[in-house]
Design a protein around this motif. Structure first.
Motif, PDB file in Angstrom:
ATOM      1  N   GLN A  93      29.332  38.991  29.411  1.00 42.18           N
ATOM      2  CA  GLN A  93      29.286  39.902  30.547  1.00 42.18           C
ATOM      3  C   GLN A  93      28.204  39.510  31.545  1.00 42.18           C
ATOM      4  O   GLN A  93      28.380  39.677  32.755  1.00 42.18           O
ATOM      5  CB  GLN A  93      29.088  41.344  30.061  1.00 42.18           C
ATOM      6  CG  GLN A  93      30.303  41.907  29.340  1.00 42.18           C
ATOM      7  CD  GLN A  93      31.595  41.775  30.154  1.00 42.18           C
ATOM      8  OE1 GLN A  93      31.633  42.116  31.332  1.00 42.18           O
ATOM      9  NE2 GLN A  93      32.637  41.276  29.518  1.00 42.18           N
TER      10      GLN A  93
ATOM     11  N   ILE B  82      29.626  36.671  33.597  1.00 41.70           N
ATOM     12  CA  ILE B  82      30.536  37.160  34.635  1.00 41.70           C
ATOM     13  C   ILE B  82      29.748  37.764  35.792  1.00 41.70           C
ATOM     14  O   ILE B  82      30.069  37.544  36.970  1.00 41.70           O
ATOM     15  CB  ILE B  82      31.525  38.175  34.033  1.00 41.70           C
ATOM     16  CG1 ILE B  82      32.491  37.458  33.084  1.00 41.70           C
ATOM     17  CG2 ILE B  82      32.287  38.914  35.136  1.00 41.70           C
ATOM     18  CD1 ILE B  82      33.431  38.377  32.339  1.00 41.70           C
TER      19      ILE B  82
ATOM     20  N   HIS C  55      29.733  36.560  39.810  1.00 42.78           N
ATOM     21  CA  HIS C  55      29.968  37.483  40.932  1.00 42.78           C
ATOM     22  C   HIS C  55      28.785  37.494  41.900  1.00 42.78           C
ATOM     23  O   HIS C  55      28.975  37.549  43.124  1.00 42.78           O
ATOM     24  CB  HIS C  55      30.238  38.892  40.391  1.00 42.78           C
ATOM     25  CG  HIS C  55      31.559  39.012  39.692  1.00 42.78           C
ATOM     26  ND1 HIS C  55      31.880  40.082  38.887  1.00 42.78           N
ATOM     27  CD2 HIS C  55      32.636  38.191  39.675  1.00 42.78           C
ATOM     28  CE1 HIS C  55      33.109  39.921  38.409  1.00 42.78           C
ATOM     29  NE2 HIS C  55      33.579  38.781  38.873  1.00 42.78           N
TER      30      HIS C  55
ATOM     31  N   GLU D 203      38.348  34.659  33.803  1.00 45.28           N
ATOM     32  CA  GLU D 203      38.278  36.119  33.798  1.00 45.28           C
ATOM     33  C   GLU D 203      37.492  36.636  35.001  1.00 45.28           C
ATOM     34  O   GLU D 203      37.867  37.632  35.622  1.00 45.28           O
ATOM     35  CB  GLU D 203      37.630  36.608  32.504  1.00 45.28           C
ATOM     36  CG  GLU D 203      37.556  38.117  32.376  1.00 45.28           C
ATOM     37  CD  GLU D 203      37.041  38.591  31.025  1.00 45.28           C
ATOM     38  OE1 GLU D 203      36.566  39.740  30.939  1.00 45.28           O
ATOM     39  OE2 GLU D 203      37.115  37.804  30.059  1.00 45.28           O
ATOM     40  N   ALA D 204      36.410  35.937  35.344  1.00 41.97           N
ATOM     41  CA  ALA D 204      35.539  36.392  36.436  1.00 41.97           C
ATOM     42  C   ALA D 204      36.190  36.280  37.805  1.00 41.97           C
ATOM     43  O   ALA D 204      35.895  37.063  38.705  1.00 41.97           O
ATOM     44  CB  ALA D 204      34.230  35.606  36.404  1.00 41.97           C
TER      45      ALA D 204
END
Length: 328
Positions: free
Chosen positions: A34, A37, A41, A78-79
């Motif tokens: 997490q 990610i 971002h 996923e990101a």
């Protein structure tokens, strides 16, 4: 953020690229998914539009499928699943291992089959139908360049990749490959601690080949965080892949850091920002890959593009690099 054209691709890319070796955790401290990610971002929010990865980034993560092969690509996929078109996505092929044996069976291959299969695997893990730039990670010393470029040409015609590049190749083989099928970019180590590829990068620009540099912070030594020789685990990349923490190199870099300290103090910035800006201000550097696995490092690294060293300061640093690093 500053932007440059990658070779003659017509693509404007950020002068800082997000590197994901640390996100994968292979040879570094394992990063939490997490947080990785969140890092991606935040880098995008700072204007970074290049993400560099490879299937082997993650290969020593215990408990992961295939010993972690492809882990970083999965995290990145996923990101960026809702932001794919914003990103110039870079991955690699040709560095692999037997899934039954694990990383100890690592091998280099740039055969047609390895390239085609490698691309297909990366597309699935990244959750995309095309890759902007696919590198051959390392030359294998045996596969004809014609076979490699033919495979890349096939992938380009199929629309699965837009461009191909060569990572860690000699200048001679780069030119030979470029004559067969234009090489969009090369990827080579280049930093104040390892400036030896400067002439090759300059020559690449002369042929319209884009340039991506890695190891931009010298495995962390150019952050100024290490003023005495640290002890790393033998599997750590800082003691296996990089060799800046050994004498006499370590002592020479400490002398360089003393000059960097003065420039950093004059601008009220960190030593690492001096190292990054020195790299991205070079006319032959299109983008410098920075491995960022912690959110606290995002602003620190991206901030290197928000101020300017003078030509006199660049000259002082160049002199120090030649005096302390490039000496016999």
């Amino acid at each position: 953020m500053r932007y440059k054209e990658l070779g003659n691709t017509g693509k404007q890319i950020s002068a800082i690229a997000l590197g994901s070796w640390g996100i994968g955790g292979a040879g570094w401290d394992a990063a939490k998914k997490q947080e990785s990610i969140a890092v991606i971002h935040q880098m995008l929010a700072h204007g970074v539009n290049v993400i560099d990865t490879a299937p082997v980034y993650g290969f020593v993560r215990p408990g992961e499928e295939d010993y972690g092969y492809g882990y970083a690509e999965k995290v990145i996929g996923e990101a960026i699943k809702d932001r794919r078109e914003e990103i110039f996505l870079v991955t690699k092929c040709g560095l692999n291992y037997d899934r039954k044996q694990g990383p100890q069976s690592m091998y280099r291959s740039m055969t047609r089959q390895e390239i085609i299969d490698g691309c297909e695997g990366s597309l699935k893990r990244l959750g995309t139908d095309y890759i902007d730039l696919l590198f051959v990670h390392w030359p294998d010393g045996k596969t004809p360049l014609e076979e490699m470029t033919d495979a890349m040409g096939t992938l380009i015609r199929q629309g699965k990749i837009l461009h191909y590049g060569l990572s860690n190749f000699s200048w001679e083989d780069t030119c030979l490959a470029d004559d067969l099928l234009h090489v969009a970019a090369v990827q080579l180590p280049y930093s104040m601690a390892d400036p030896g590829n400067g002439d090759l990068l300059l020559s690449a620009k002369g042929r319209g080949i884009g340039t991506m540099t890695y190891g931009s912070l010298g495995s962390g030594i150019l952050t100024g965080a290490y003023r005495t020789i640290p002890v790393f685990d033998k599997t750590d990349a800082r003691s296996s892949f990089y060799h800046f923490f050994e004498e006499p190199v370590f002592g020479r870099i400490q002398k360089l850091l003393a000059v960097m300290d003065e420039v950093a103090a004059a601008h009220g910035v960190s030593v690492s920002q001096v190292a990054i800006q020195w790299n991205i201000k070079k006319a032959f550097t299109d983008t410098a890959i920075l491995g960022v696995s912690k959110t606290k490092h995002v602003q620190q690294n991206c901030g290197a593009s928000e101020w300017d060293m003078s030509e006199e300061e660049m000259g002082r640093l160049d002199t120090a690099v030649h005096q302390y690093i490039m000496k016999e």
